[in-house]
Write a protein that holds these residues in place. Structure first.
Motif, PDB file in Angstrom:
ATOM      1  N   THR A  71      25.581 -42.117 -57.227  1.00 23.48           N
ATOM      2  CA  THR A  71      25.106 -40.741 -57.423  1.00 23.48           C
ATOM      3  C   THR A  71      25.295 -39.886 -56.172  1.00 23.48           C
ATOM      4  O   THR A  71      25.719 -38.723 -56.260  1.00 23.48           O
ATOM      5  N   VAL A  72      24.990 -40.439 -54.994  1.00 23.31           N
ATOM      6  CA  VAL A  72      25.127 -39.670 -53.749  1.00 23.31           C
ATOM      7  C   VAL A  72      26.589 -39.270 -53.532  1.00 23.31           C
ATOM      8  O   VAL A  72      26.890 -38.128 -53.152  1.00 23.31           O
ATOM      9  N   LEU A  73      27.500 -40.205 -53.811  1.00 19.06           N
ATOM     10  CA  LEU A  73      28.923 -39.891 -53.659  1.00 19.06           C
ATOM     11  C   LEU A  73      29.381 -38.867 -54.685  1.00 19.06           C
ATOM     12  O   LEU A  73      30.266 -38.049 -54.406  1.00 19.06           O
ATOM     13  N   THR A  74      28.800 -38.922 -55.880  1.00 17.68           N
ATOM     14  CA  THR A  74      29.128 -37.917 -56.888  1.00 17.68           C
ATOM     15  C   THR A  74      28.683 -36.536 -56.420  1.00 17.68           C
ATOM     16  O   THR A  74      29.403 -35.539 -56.585  1.00 17.68           O
ATOM     17  N   VAL A  90      37.696 -41.056 -54.143  1.00 20.81           N
ATOM     18  CA  VAL A  90      38.221 -42.394 -53.868  1.00 20.81           C
ATOM     19  C   VAL A  90      37.075 -43.329 -53.488  1.00 20.81           C
ATOM     20  O   VAL A  90      36.970 -44.451 -53.992  1.00 20.81           O
ATOM     21  N   LEU A  91      36.198 -42.865 -52.593  1.00 18.17           N
ATOM     22  CA  LEU A  91      35.047 -43.673 -52.184  1.00 18.17           C
ATOM     23  C   LEU A  91      34.146 -43.979 -53.372  1.00 18.17           C
ATOM     24  O   LEU A  91      33.666 -45.104 -53.535  1.00 18.17           O
ATOM     25  N   LYS A  92      33.925 -42.982 -54.227  1.00 23.01           N
ATOM     26  CA  LYS A  92      33.062 -43.160 -55.395  1.00 23.01           C
ATOM     27  C   LYS A  92      33.638 -44.189 -56.364  1.00 23.01           C
ATOM     28  O   LYS A  92      32.926 -45.079 -56.829  1.00 23.01           O
ATOM     29  N   SER A  93      34.932 -44.081 -56.658  1.00 25.30           N
ATOM     30  CA  SER A  93      35.567 -45.023 -57.587  1.00 25.30           C
ATOM     31  C   SER A  93      35.477 -46.453 -57.063  1.00 25.30           C
ATOM     32  O   SER A  93      35.161 -47.388 -57.804  1.00 25.30           O
ATOM     33  N   ARG A  94      35.750 -46.626 -55.769  1.00 29.20           N
ATOM     34  CA  ARG A  94      35.687 -47.964 -55.158  1.00 29.20           C
ATOM     35  C   ARG A  94      34.258 -48.496 -55.170  1.00 29.20           C
ATOM     36  O   ARG A  94      34.027 -49.670 -55.485  1.00 29.20           O
ATOM     37  N   PHE A  95      33.292 -47.661 -54.834  1.00 30.52           N
ATOM     38  CA  PHE A  95      31.896 -48.078 -54.772  1.00 30.52           C
ATOM     39  C   PHE A  95      31.345 -48.406 -56.161  1.00 30.52           C
ATOM     40  O   PHE A  95      30.650 -49.404 -56.350  1.00 30.52           O
ATOM     41  N   GLY A 137      26.164 -55.731 -54.431  1.00 25.03           N
ATOM     42  CA  GLY A 137      25.907 -56.232 -53.084  1.00 25.03           C
ATOM     43  C   GLY A 137      27.095 -56.195 -52.144  1.00 25.03           C
ATOM     44  O   GLY A 137      26.958 -56.539 -50.970  1.00 25.03           O
ATOM     45  N   LYS A 138      28.266 -55.804 -52.621  1.00 24.68           N
ATOM     46  CA  LYS A 138      29.448 -55.806 -51.750  1.00 24.68           C
ATOM     47  C   LYS A 138      29.337 -54.777 -50.632  1.00 24.68           C
ATOM     48  O   LYS A 138      29.797 -55.007 -49.517  1.00 24.68           O
ATOM     49  N   TYR A 139      28.728 -53.620 -50.949  1.00 25.06           N
ATOM     50  CA  TYR A 139      28.585 -52.557 -49.952  1.00 25.06           C
ATOM     51  C   TYR A 139      27.108 -52.237 -49.775  1.00 25.06           C
ATOM     52  O   TYR A 139      26.601 -51.263 -50.342  1.00 25.06           O
ATOM     53  N   PRO A 140      26.387 -53.040 -48.976  1.00 27.31           N
ATOM     54  CA  PRO A 140      24.932 -52.832 -48.840  1.00 27.31           C
ATOM     55  C   PRO A 140      24.543 -51.496 -48.219  1.00 27.31           C
ATOM     56  O   PRO A 140      23.457 -50.981 -48.481  1.00 27.31           O
ATOM     57  N   ASN A 141      25.412 -50.927 -47.383  1.00 26.86           N
ATOM     58  CA  ASN A 141      25.119 -49.635 -46.747  1.00 26.86           C
ATOM     59  C   ASN A 141      25.764 -48.457 -47.472  1.00 26.86           C
ATOM     60  O   ASN A 141      25.923 -47.378 -46.912  1.00 26.86           O
ATOM     61  N   GLY A 142      26.154 -48.677 -48.726  1.00 26.49           N
ATOM     62  CA  GLY A 142      26.678 -47.593 -49.538  1.00 26.49           C
ATOM     63  C   GLY A 142      28.060 -47.126 -49.104  1.00 26.49           C
ATOM     64  O   GLY A 142      28.903 -47.915 -48.656  1.00 26.49           O
ATOM     65  N   PHE A 143      28.271 -45.818 -49.231  1.00 26.74           N
ATOM     66  CA  PHE A 143      29.604 -45.264 -49.006  1.00 26.74           C
ATOM     67  C   PHE A 143      30.110 -45.464 -47.584  1.00 26.74           C
ATOM     68  O   PHE A 143      31.318 -45.489 -47.344  1.00 26.74           O
ATOM     69  N   ARG A 144      29.198 -45.654 -46.617  1.00 33.73           N
ATOM     70  CA  ARG A 144      29.644 -45.875 -45.235  1.00 33.73           C
ATOM     71  C   ARG A 144      30.438 -47.175 -45.130  1.00 33.73           C
ATOM     72  O   ARG A 144      31.439 -47.248 -44.408  1.00 33.73           O
ATOM     73  N   ASP A 145      29.978 -48.213 -45.850  1.00 32.82           N
ATOM     74  CA  ASP A 145      30.703 -49.483 -45.851  1.00 32.82           C
ATOM     75  C   ASP A 145      32.062 -49.336 -46.533  1.00 32.82           C
ATOM     76  O   ASP A 145      33.058 -49.907 -46.090  1.00 32.82           O
ATOM     77  N   VAL A 146      32.095 -48.575 -47.634  1.00 32.79           N
ATOM     78  CA  VAL A 146      33.362 -48.351 -48.344  1.00 32.79           C
ATOM     79  C   VAL A 146      34.341 -47.625 -47.433  1.00 32.79           C
ATOM     80  O   VAL A 146      35.515 -48.009 -47.330  1.00 32.79           O
ATOM     81  N   LEU A 147      33.869 -46.594 -46.762  1.00 30.01           N
ATOM     82  CA  LEU A 147      34.722 -45.800 -45.867  1.00 30.01           C
ATOM     83  C   LEU A 147      35.261 -46.656 -44.732  1.00 30.01           C
ATOM     84  O   LEU A 147      36.463 -46.622 -44.436  1.00 30.01           O
TER      85      LEU A 147
END
Length: 301
Positions: A172-175, A232-237, A243-253
């Motif tokens: 939602t935050v990335l959206t 791009v970040l939203k689709s990946r997240f 549990g793959k990205y515990p810190n949200g979009f920062r981990d994806v980035l």
């Protein structure tokens, strides 16, 4: 300055926006499928080519393996969500404009139109986030060949069962990060181009169909120029394992920049831009046609 040809009616915006959204999905969904598959394809092993070499290769492989229906995988979720979502989007824009007017005939500046557009992005996120999550999961499922979800409702049920409402609203935050600035750019660009394309002495409401299509299509391109990196970040997240990205979009980035470089934030750029013009041209044409109809049957609404 932007010209307001008639009093703003958020209610009419609501109904006309819904119709415009349906037009957008029918025209744009095939390339949205290509965009998501490009953005979420797995990183190739050393010495191995990527699953898709680009937009046209992804399009070709999808057609060969799944036929035309493959391009429309996951469309039920955006169709169900897009009518109320675009209705709320255009309502939010109409309300944002109306809130900034002291008098009904006030002419809004372009920064004011941008602010009204940003408000519409906030309004739509509550509907957009779960619909986008379900759509992305169905689109990559079809590409991977592993059938976990039988359809949008089954996907929503499984997500709720696995993680509750948080599972459905993951991303939602990335959206919000994508849609708030992009929506501001979207509506401001459309209003700006309509004014530029209106002949001297004519009303914006009398703009020809080709000019409406051009303004709407270019608004879509400007919108996505702003929206692609957070998309791009939203689709990946949204399609990652729990549990793959515990810190949200920062981990994806961090992962994307580390493994694939800054250019990875523009994955699917070609597919997005090819889709953006016709889909949004159809959306705004549908909106304008619906508004003319509503102004005809209910001029005082």
């Amino acid at each position: 300055m932007a010209k307001q040809p008639q009093p703003i009616s958020p209610v009419k915006n609501f109904f006309a926006g819904g119709f415009g959204g349906v037009c957008l999905v029918f025209v744009g969904h095939p390339l949205d499928t290509i965009k998501v598959r490009l953005q979420t394809q797995p990183k190739p092993q050393a010495g191995q080519p990527p699953l898709y070499s680009g937009t046209f290769d992804c399009f070709r492989q999808t057609l060969v393996r799944e036929g035309v229906r493959g391009l429309y995988k996951g469309m039920a979720a955006p169709i169900i969500g897009v009518t109320p979502m675009f209705a709320v989007c255009f309502f939010g824009f109409g309300l944002g404009k109306k809130l900034q007017q002291r008098n009904p005939d006030d002419i809004l500046t372009y920064p004011q139109l941008f602010a009204a557009g940003m408000l519409s992005g906030v309004f739509t996120t509550a509907i957009m986030a779960p619909g986008e999550r379900i759509k992305c999961l169905l689109q990559i499922q079809a590409a991977s060949g592993e059938i976990k979800y039988s359809g949008p409702m089954d996907c929503a049920k499984q997500l709720y069962h696995e993680a509750g409402i948080r599972g459905i609203y993951k991303g939602t935050v990335l959206t919000l990060m994508r849609d708030v600035p992009a929506s501001g750019m979207y509506f401001m660009t459309y209003e700006w181009l309509k004014n530029i394309l209106t002949p001297e002495g004519k009303s914006v409401s009398d703009l020809s169909v080709p000019r409406i299509l051009f303004a709407g299509g270019m608004a879509g391109i400007f919108n996505w120029a702003v929206a692609i990196p957070p998309d791009v970040l939203k689709s990946r997240f949204q399609t990652a394992a729990p549990g793959k990205y515990p810190n949200g979009f920062r981990d994806v980035l961090r992962e994307l920049i580390r493994e694939e470089g800054v250019s990875s934030l523009y994955k699917g750029f070609t597919a997005v831009m090819i889709r953006a013009f016709p889909a949004n041209a159809a959306c705004f044409l549908g909106f304008e046609v619906a508004m003319k109809f509503l102004n005809w049957i209910a001029p005082s609404l």
